[in-house]
Structures are given as C-alpha cells and as structure tokens.
Design a protein around this motif. Structure first.
Motif, mmCIF file in Angstrom:
data_model
loop_
_atom_site.group_PDB
_atom_site.id
_atom_site.type_symbol
_atom_site.label_atom_id
_atom_site.label_comp_id
_atom_site.label_asym_id
_atom_site.label_seq_id
_atom_site.Cartn_x
_atom_site.Cartn_y
_atom_site.Cartn_z
ATOM 1 N N VAL A 137 0.990 -1.232 -0.004
ATOM 2 C CA VAL A 137 -0.075 -0.044 0.017
ATOM 3 C C VAL A 137 0.918 1.424 0.141
ATOM 4 N N ALA A 138 2.039 1.275 -0.423
ATOM 5 C CA ALA A 138 2.954 2.305 -0.504
ATOM 6 C C ALA A 138 2.876 2.975 -1.881
ATOM 7 N N PRO A 139 2.270 4.338 -2.271
ATOM 8 C CA PRO A 139 2.176 4.669 -3.471
ATOM 9 C C PRO A 139 3.570 5.178 -3.824
ATOM 10 N N VAL A 140 3.662 5.757 -5.119
ATOM 11 C CA VAL A 140 5.009 6.186 -5.242
ATOM 12 C C VAL A 140 5.008 7.707 -4.912
ATOM 13 N N ALA A 141 4.189 8.390 -4.707
ATOM 14 C CA ALA A 141 4.094 9.830 -4.321
ATOM 15 C C ALA A 141 4.756 9.859 -2.752
ATOM 16 N N LEU A 142 4.406 8.607 -1.925
ATOM 17 C CA LEU A 142 4.796 8.635 -0.693
ATOM 18 C C LEU A 142 6.357 8.215 -0.464
ATOM 19 N N LEU A 143 6.649 7.338 -1.557
ATOM 20 C CA LEU A 143 8.107 7.111 -1.574
ATOM 21 C C LEU A 143 8.774 8.293 -1.815
ATOM 22 N N LEU A 144 8.279 9.244 -2.712
ATOM 23 C CA LEU A 144 9.098 10.278 -3.092
ATOM 24 C C LEU A 144 9.371 11.191 -1.854
ATOM 25 N N LEU A 145 7.968 11.335 -1.052
ATOM 26 C CA LEU A 145 8.045 12.011 0.052
ATOM 27 C C LEU A 145 8.954 11.716 1.076
ATOM 28 N N ALA A 146 9.157 10.273 1.209
ATOM 29 C CA ALA A 146 10.105 9.830 1.899
ATOM 30 C C ALA A 146 11.653 10.076 1.703
ATOM 31 N N MET A 147 11.713 9.976 0.456
ATOM 32 C CA MET A 147 13.018 10.206 -0.095
ATOM 33 C C MET A 147 13.579 11.465 0.287
ATOM 34 N N ALA A 148 12.746 12.539 0.078
ATOM 35 C CA ALA A 148 13.008 14.021 0.504
ATOM 36 C C ALA A 148 12.860 13.961 2.303
ATOM 37 N N GLY A 149 12.305 13.406 2.703
ATOM 38 C CA GLY A 149 12.355 13.379 4.308
ATOM 39 C C GLY A 149 13.736 12.756 4.817
ATOM 40 N N LEU A 150 13.891 11.577 4.403
ATOM 41 C CA LEU A 150 15.337 10.763 4.516
ATOM 42 C C LEU A 150 16.616 11.777 4.393
ATOM 43 N N GLY A 151 16.322 12.505 3.069
ATOM 44 C CA GLY A 151 17.471 13.239 2.772
ATOM 45 C C GLY A 151 17.762 14.507 3.757
ATOM 46 N N LEU A 152 16.592 15.084 4.122
ATOM 47 C CA LEU A 152 16.528 16.169 5.393
ATOM 48 C C LEU A 152 17.296 15.472 6.451
ATOM 49 N N LEU A 153 16.688 14.520 7.077
ATOM 50 C CA LEU A 153 17.359 13.917 8.233
ATOM 51 C C LEU A 153 18.865 13.521 8.264
ATOM 52 N N GLU A 154 19.150 12.963 7.135
ATOM 53 C CA GLU A 154 20.503 12.643 6.824
ATOM 54 C C GLU A 154 21.432 13.802 7.030
ATOM 55 N N THR A 155 20.899 15.236 6.168
ATOM 56 C CA THR A 155 21.588 16.278 6.188
ATOM 57 C C THR A 155 21.924 16.780 7.907
ATOM 58 N N VAL A 156 20.582 16.786 8.534
ATOM 59 C CA VAL A 156 20.876 17.265 9.845
ATOM 60 C C VAL A 156 21.858 16.319 10.482
ATOM 61 N N ALA A 157 21.667 14.899 10.317
ATOM 62 C CA ALA A 157 22.725 13.905 11.356
ATOM 63 C C ALA A 157 24.099 14.107 10.753
ATOM 64 N N ASP A 158 24.470 14.524 9.421
ATOM 65 C CA ASP A 158 25.698 14.414 9.015
ATOM 66 C C ASP A 158 26.644 15.925 9.468
ATOM 67 N N SER A 159 25.673 16.848 9.541
ATOM 68 C CA SER A 159 26.204 18.174 10.037
ATOM 69 C C SER A 159 26.464 18.017 11.316
ATOM 70 N N ALA A 160 25.966 17.257 12.156
ATOM 71 C CA ALA A 160 26.028 17.306 13.690
ATOM 72 C C ALA A 160 27.241 16.246 13.836
ATOM 73 N N ARG A 161 27.289 15.300 12.970
ATOM 74 C CA ARG A 161 28.103 14.120 13.195
ATOM 75 C C ARG A 161 29.840 14.562 12.913
ATOM 76 N N GLY A 162 29.794 15.142 12.081
ATOM 77 C CA GLY A 162 31.273 15.751 11.546
ATOM 78 C C GLY A 162 32.156 16.245 12.786
ATOM 79 N N PRO A 163 31.865 17.037 13.501
ATOM 80 C CA PRO A 163 32.711 17.639 14.439
ATOM 81 C C PRO A 163 32.866 16.690 15.774
ATOM 82 N N LEU A 164 32.140 15.615 15.617
ATOM 83 C CA LEU A 164 32.268 14.507 16.947
ATOM 84 C C LEU A 164 33.605 14.134 16.936
#
Length: 410
Positions: free
Chosen positions: A105-132
C-alpha cells in the motif's frame, strides 16, 4: 576476537571514539543499502524514468538547500542529541516504509516524499556528526587512525558491500532492505546515545568567511578561466547524475538485468572510483616526465574519455561490458575531478580564496547533481533510457570545447 577488535578499532582511542567508529560504520552500511533499495522500490512501482530520477534528486535536494542551516543548528544544539534524534527519526521512517511496502500500500508519491524526508534527516545528522571526531579524539595521530577506519567503512559499506547486499535483500521483497536499514540504523543510534560529548564548542566564523559560498561565487564570477574550470566540473557532475539516477532502469530495460545485477553495476562503478584513488598518485610523475602533458591537458583527455564512456553506455546491451565501462568512468571521474581541484587551488592560492571557492564549488556540484537527475529523467521520458547517456556525452563534449579554449591559462 578481542585482539582482532583491537586491531580494527584500537582500544587506545577510548570507548566513546570506538562507539563513534562502529556507529558510523553502521550508518555507512545503511547508506550503501539505500543506494540501491530506494531506486529499486520506485522502479518496481512505476514505469516512469522521470519519477525514478526524481527520487534520487529529492534525496539530494535537502543537502543542497539546507546544509548551512543544519550546520548552524549543530552549533546551537548538543551534537549527540541531534545525531541520535535525526538517525532515530530516519529509522522510524524506514520502518514505516518497510511496513507499507510489505502490505503493498505504498504509493509512489509517498516514496518520493519519504526520499525527501530521509535526505533532510541525513543532512541534519551528518552536519552534527562531522565535528564529533575532533571533540572525542584530541590527538592528531589518533584522528588519522579513526579517519582511515571511517574511510574504509565508506568504501566497504557504502560503495561496495552495501549496494550488493541491498540488491540481494530486495529479491525476497521490496520491504526487506528497508527493514534491514531500520534495524542497522537503530543499532547505530543505540551506540551514539552512549557517547559523552560536550555541548556546542565552535565559535562564530570570522567576518570574512561568514558566507563562504557567496564569497566563493563572487571569486569564481570575476575570473573567466576559473569559471570555465568550475563549469566543466559542473557539466561532468550533471552528466554523471543523469545516467546514475536511472541506472536501475538502464540495467533492467537495456541490459536485461534484475536486482542483483543492478547492485553489481553500482559496485562496479565504485570499484572504478577506488582504482582512480590508486592511479591518481601515478599521474603527477607522468606529467613531470612529459612536460607537454600539463594538468589542463590531462583534464581534457579525461573529459574526452568520459564522453566516449557515456556514449558507449547509450549503445551497449552487454552487461559485463557495461560494468567495465562504469568502472572506467568511475576511475576517470575521480582522476579528472582531482586534477581539476588541483588546478582550482593553484588558481586561487595567491589571493587566499581557495577555501571559499571550494565551498562554492561543492554547493554548485550539489546543484548540478540535482539538475542532472531531473534532466536525465526528462530525456529518458522523451527519447528512451539510452538518451540520458547520449545527452551526457554531448554535455561533456561541450565542456571539452569550453575548457579547451581556456586551458592555456591553466
């Protein structure tokens, strides 16, 4: 076993640094799984090449648009909390996706939205992880040890092992690689949550480099030779993205490969990049031995060979030749890009603008990646799956002409 563990992650680094290394390895494996699972999932739900390319573009778009703000957030919030929160949210999104895909029951639109959301969360995590790393490991020699371990994890997890494993996991069902990603990332979160990290420690940037991308863009704009060099790099990045974002469709439609074959193609391209790392140190002695073989001419030769490689891919129907071509493109791309970076640094060394120009070039490269994905999707919709690769060859040929006219000054 303890002796082997100590060799892989030396105990002298301390428990927190060891946890950071292992957690980063798990995150790198997750990224490798995602390289193939997301395109495979979208391609299994739609026959539109544009939507497949759009999924890749949406995943990269947050890095382009939000990296400066994510870095600012990392300066204001405890970094361990930020990484743990972002990665835990990523694991949650992946688990929900796995459940919806398992239920069908996963439509393509939901997958596209999830890719954007995952990219956003990954950006936040990587920016904080770098200086650790420098916050946990103060000794420069120990930092080099950890850096080498993390580089090895990126090669084995993200570039080689992860894509092949992700393709294998996709065979029993589209939900499986997403569920595995969620579990692996949850393990990373468990380790990161045990880190003892102080709060924000970086001060404000000096006024002259408070807006490095803006300053770098101004420096590039006033130097026609430097701008030509940067534009060539953008053309190469866009050409690569146009084909890479549609590799899953290319593998299925033009080469007749299934999931595992696609994963092996991804690994072949990564292996070529590693070969480029090995070959790059050999280029400088060769250039010194042959004075006419200037760095600019080497970049021109690399661009010409890349154009031939893209054109070859557009005509191929044999999987093993395609894999060899992708490996060659990976090697050429690394060597040419590194030579171009050297030329750029040489051009900006006198006025001390190397760092801001590098920052601007990185931002422009991300923009070229997103644009290349979208362009590849449009070309594939119009002319078929071979068209993005032929278009990449044309784009590289235009870059070749541009740099050829300005290479004397480089």
């Amino acid at each position: 076993m303890s002796i082997l563990a100590d060799r892989v992650v030396p105990a002298l680094l301390g428990p927190d640094a060891r946890r950071l290394v292992v957690a980063t390895w798990l995150g790198q494996l997750t990224d490798g799984l995602a390289l193939v699972s997301a395109p495979l999932a979208v391609a299994s739900l739609t026959r539109s090449p544009f939507l497949v390319a759009l999924a890749v573009a949406l995943h990269r778009l947050p890095v382009l648009l939000l990296s400066p703000y994510a870095a600012l957030l990392a300066d204001l919030v405890n970094r361990r909390f930020l990484v743990v929160t972002a990665d835990a949210a990523r694991a949650g999104v992946l688990l929900v996706l796995a459940g919806l895909l398992a239920l069908g029951v996963a439509p393509v639109a939901l997958l596209l939205l999830a890719m954007a959301g995952l990219g956003l969360l990954e950006t936040v995590a990587d920016s904080a992880r770098g200086p650790l790393l420098p916050m946990l490991v103060r000794d420069p020699a120990a930092q080099e040890v950890v850096g080498a371990r993390l580089d090895g994890g990126f090669v084995l997890g993200t570039q080689l092992g992860g894509p092949v494993l992700g393709a294998l996991l996709f065979v029993p069902g589209a939900a499986v690689p997403f569920a595995v990603q969620a579990v692996v990332l949850a393990g990373a979160v468990a380790l990161l949550s045990r880190l003892r990290v102080p709060g924000p420690s970086r001060g404000p940037l000096p006024p002259g480099v408070r807006h490095p991308v803006r300053s770098g863009l101004r420096r590039i704009a006033v130097d026609p030779h430097l701008s030509g060099l940067v534009l060539v790099g953008l053309a190469a990045q866009a050409a690569w993205a146009a084909g890479w974002s549609l590799l899953v469709v290319y593998a299925a439609q033009q080469l007749g490969l299934h999931e595992v074959g696609f994963g092996l193609l991804v690994a072949a391209g990564a292996a070529g990049g590693l070969a480029g790392v090995v070959l790059r140190p050999l280029v400088d002695p060769l250039a010194r031995a042959l004075p006419r073989l200037t760095p600019a001419r080497l970049v021109l030769a690399g661009l010409a060979l890349e154009a031939v490689g893209h054109l070859t891919l557009s005509r191929l129907h044999t999987p093993w030749i395609a894999a060899a071509t992708l490996a060659g493109l990976g090697a050429l791309g690394f060597v040419a890009a590194d030579l171009a970076r050297d030329l750029r640094r040489r051009r900006t060394a006198a006025d001390g603008t190397s760092d801001v120009v590098a920052a601007a070039s990185t931002a422009l490269g991300l923009a070229a990646t997103v644009a290349g994905c979208l362009l590849g999707g449009v070309l594939a919709e119009i002319g078929g799956i071979s068209t993005p690769y032929a278009g990449g060859a044309v784009l590289l040929a235009a870059a070749l002409v541009l740099l050829g006219r300005r290479s004397a000054a480089l």
